[in-house]
Write an enzyme that holds these catalytic residues in place. Sequence first.
Site, PDB file in Angstrom:
ATOM      1  CD  GLU A 104     -20.040 -67.152  26.682  1.00  0.00           C
ATOM      2  OE1 GLU A 104     -20.042 -66.383  25.567  1.00  0.00           O
ATOM      3  OE2 GLU A 104     -19.666 -68.362  26.411  1.00  0.00           O
ATOM      4  CG  HIS A 174     -27.413 -63.733  18.359  1.00  0.00           C
ATOM      5  ND1 HIS A 174     -27.361 -64.829  17.371  1.00  0.00           N
ATOM      6  CD2 HIS A 174     -26.029 -63.243  18.581  1.00  0.00           C
ATOM      7  CE1 HIS A 174     -25.809 -65.145  17.445  1.00  0.00           C
ATOM      8  NE2 HIS A 174     -25.272 -64.259  18.296  1.00  0.00           N
TER       9      HIS A 174
END
Length: 370
Positions: A104, A174
Amino acid sequence: MANIIPTMIRKFANPKVISSLPAATVARRTHFTYVADKEAPVDGPTTKMNMFQAINNGLDLALEVDQSALLFGEDVAFGGVFRCSINLQKKYGADRVFNTPLCEQGIAGFAIGVANAGATAIAEIQFADYIMPAFDQIVNEAAKMRYRSGNLFDCGSLTIRAPCGAVGHGALYHSQSPEAYFAHTPGLKIVIPRGPNKAKGLLLACIKEKDPCLIFEPKTLYRAAVEEVPVAPYECQIGKADILRSGADVTLVGWGTQVHVLLETADMAKKELGVNAEVIDLVSILPWDKETICNSVKKTGRVIIAHEAPKTSGFGAELAATIQEACFLHLEAPVQRVTGWDTPFPHVYEPFYLPDKYRCLDAIKKVIKY
């Protein structure tokens, strides 16, 4: 399992499946019922889309118009986990739509370089929960580039998309809603759509915006949200809230999925309490629409702010502080926040964590009786 997953992907990505769904209220999830916008944002032909299709359509239009635009992220080339970029590499080639390593920080750093070089960068972080390795790049590089360079570089034309929020089975890694972390950073713009029309319009607005933008997309809406979406390109204003339902007794403010919770709560309040609630979708976190919120609170005298993120230092705290400062003499009751709890996001206890319509209705009862 290996055979089941491709079948599921083909089904979810099939326009015929979506076209068979009604464009009104279409899906009940664990804690909300999706309510479609009644009107399209602009005039002209429309087609039925769910939210991932509307995003895909927006990305397609952006890539078609802007030859410098690049779309990239983990698994983006084959369509992404949620299918938002499906078929775009086939149409625009591997030089413009491509996979990145699972890094990321690298995705954000590359995106900043692309934008500073004058091209248009559209980056996907696969889940908002995993945006934290890129936090330094976003808040210390992208957001400050214009200031530190004396406007020689602006890091505009940088858009980062990230699925966020509860999905029913995401648990602690998540299901998070990290918008408040980034809202503390001057130089960024942050939006959260409530459905397909807003998703397409906000995406195209962010891509054209000359400051770096974050779009947090509630992942549970990707397929649950279905609307008639204009075929032509259009933009939704960044920094402008939407009044979805007018009322005189209490103001309900939310964003993303929580908007649909509040719409259902408003129905319950009318039926059970005779209370007319005004429901506002904040839409834009940074900047946020102080005028619309404060005008509503001055009218109703009562306000409830609801979001999925934990209560402590959630973005609702900023709204509450501003409302107290600007609307103090108009308030008939203390500002209420209905939020996630100050714990990691649970799995089997998700229904107890989320700010559902019953918790929001209890808050309405509290402010009405105060």
